[in-house]
Design a protein around this motif. Sequence first.
Motif, PDB file in Angstrom:
ATOM      1  N   TYR A  39      -9.466  12.882 -22.359  1.00  0.00           N
ATOM      2  CA  TYR A  39     -10.405  11.759 -22.371  1.00  0.00           C
ATOM      3  C   TYR A  39      -9.657  10.425 -22.301  1.00  0.00           C
ATOM      4  O   TYR A  39     -10.006   9.547 -21.509  1.00  0.00           O
ATOM      5  N   ALA A  40      -8.626  10.270 -23.127  1.00  0.00           N
ATOM      6  CA  ALA A  40      -7.869   9.014 -23.145  1.00  0.00           C
ATOM      7  C   ALA A  40      -7.220   8.756 -21.798  1.00  0.00           C
ATOM      8  O   ALA A  40      -7.187   7.610 -21.324  1.00  0.00           O
ATOM      9  N   THR A  41      -6.738   9.808 -21.147  1.00  0.00           N
ATOM     10  CA  THR A  41      -6.111   9.649 -19.835  1.00  0.00           C
ATOM     11  C   THR A  41      -7.144   9.242 -18.790  1.00  0.00           C
ATOM     12  O   THR A  41      -6.886   8.360 -17.963  1.00  0.00           O
ATOM     13  N   VAL A  42      -8.317   9.857 -18.827  1.00  0.00           N
ATOM     14  CA  VAL A  42      -9.394   9.493 -17.899  1.00  0.00           C
ATOM     15  C   VAL A  42      -9.804   8.044 -18.144  1.00  0.00           C
ATOM     16  O   VAL A  42      -9.962   7.267 -17.197  1.00  0.00           O
ATOM     17  N   ARG A  43      -9.952   7.672 -19.395  1.00  0.00           N
ATOM     18  CA  ARG A  43     -10.350   6.300 -19.740  1.00  0.00           C
ATOM     19  C   ARG A  43      -9.364   5.286 -19.159  1.00  0.00           C
ATOM     20  O   ARG A  43      -9.766   4.302 -18.536  1.00  0.00           O
ATOM     21  N   GLU A  44      -8.070   5.557 -19.335  1.00  0.00           N
ATOM     22  CA  GLU A  44      -7.055   4.628 -18.832  1.00  0.00           C
ATOM     23  C   GLU A  44      -7.038   4.595 -17.299  1.00  0.00           C
ATOM     24  O   GLU A  44      -6.894   3.539 -16.707  1.00  0.00           O
ATOM     25  N   LEU A  45      -7.183   5.745 -16.665  1.00  0.00           N
ATOM     26  CA  LEU A  45      -7.201   5.790 -15.202  1.00  0.00           C
ATOM     27  C   LEU A  45      -8.381   5.004 -14.654  1.00  0.00           C
ATOM     28  O   LEU A  45      -8.233   4.211 -13.726  1.00  0.00           O
ATOM     29  N   ARG A  47      -9.979   2.635 -16.059  1.00  0.00           N
ATOM     30  CA  ARG A  47      -9.776   1.213 -16.347  1.00  0.00           C
ATOM     31  C   ARG A  47      -8.794   0.600 -15.345  1.00  0.00           C
ATOM     32  O   ARG A  47      -9.037  -0.464 -14.794  1.00  0.00           O
ATOM     33  N   GLU A  48      -7.696   1.300 -15.069  1.00  0.00           N
ATOM     34  CA  GLU A  48      -6.662   0.774 -14.167  1.00  0.00           C
ATOM     35  C   GLU A  48      -7.090   0.797 -12.705  1.00  0.00           C
ATOM     36  O   GLU A  48      -6.799  -0.116 -11.950  1.00  0.00           O
ATOM     37  N   GLU A  49      -7.759   1.855 -12.296  1.00  0.00           N
ATOM     38  CA  GLU A  49      -8.105   2.038 -10.888  1.00  0.00           C
ATOM     39  C   GLU A  49      -9.449   1.424 -10.525  1.00  0.00           C
ATOM     40  O   GLU A  49      -9.804   1.380  -9.356  1.00  0.00           O
TER      41      GLU A  49
END
Length: 148
Positions: A39-45, A47-49
Amino acid sequence: MSNLRRPGGLEGHPEWETALAEIGPDWNPAGPTVWQRHYATVRELLREENQTDVLPGVTVHGMDIGRFVHRNRQHTVWTGLMDGQSERLEQLGITPLPPEQETPAKARKSGSGAFERGVAALAQYIARTGSVTVPRGHVERLEDGTEV
């Protein structure tokens, strides 16, 4: 952190408990930590992309987060998520698929797989020769013309 997450891990350290509570609920997720990491990785992706769609096969740090998103959108999985997980996904713009849009289960092929052909070839060989010992390199031609 895993030691602090255990029952009694913060016992005797009220200042630690206060500091962690200020961080928010993410320091001690309700669900499995593997789910939380994805979840945290998806959230950051996202947000960044600045995108909303992550397809299966998209990997970050060796995690197939696209598969994570696709799986969690399935109606049967979505309805079984722990408290707060579906809300967190919705905050990212990830919503469940309607039941009729779910990926259908793959139909099992009856009798057309390599194993089934091998069994049919062995049965045919035994019927013809009376032996279960097949010479190395032997090729058996089935009735449908397939060579095994």
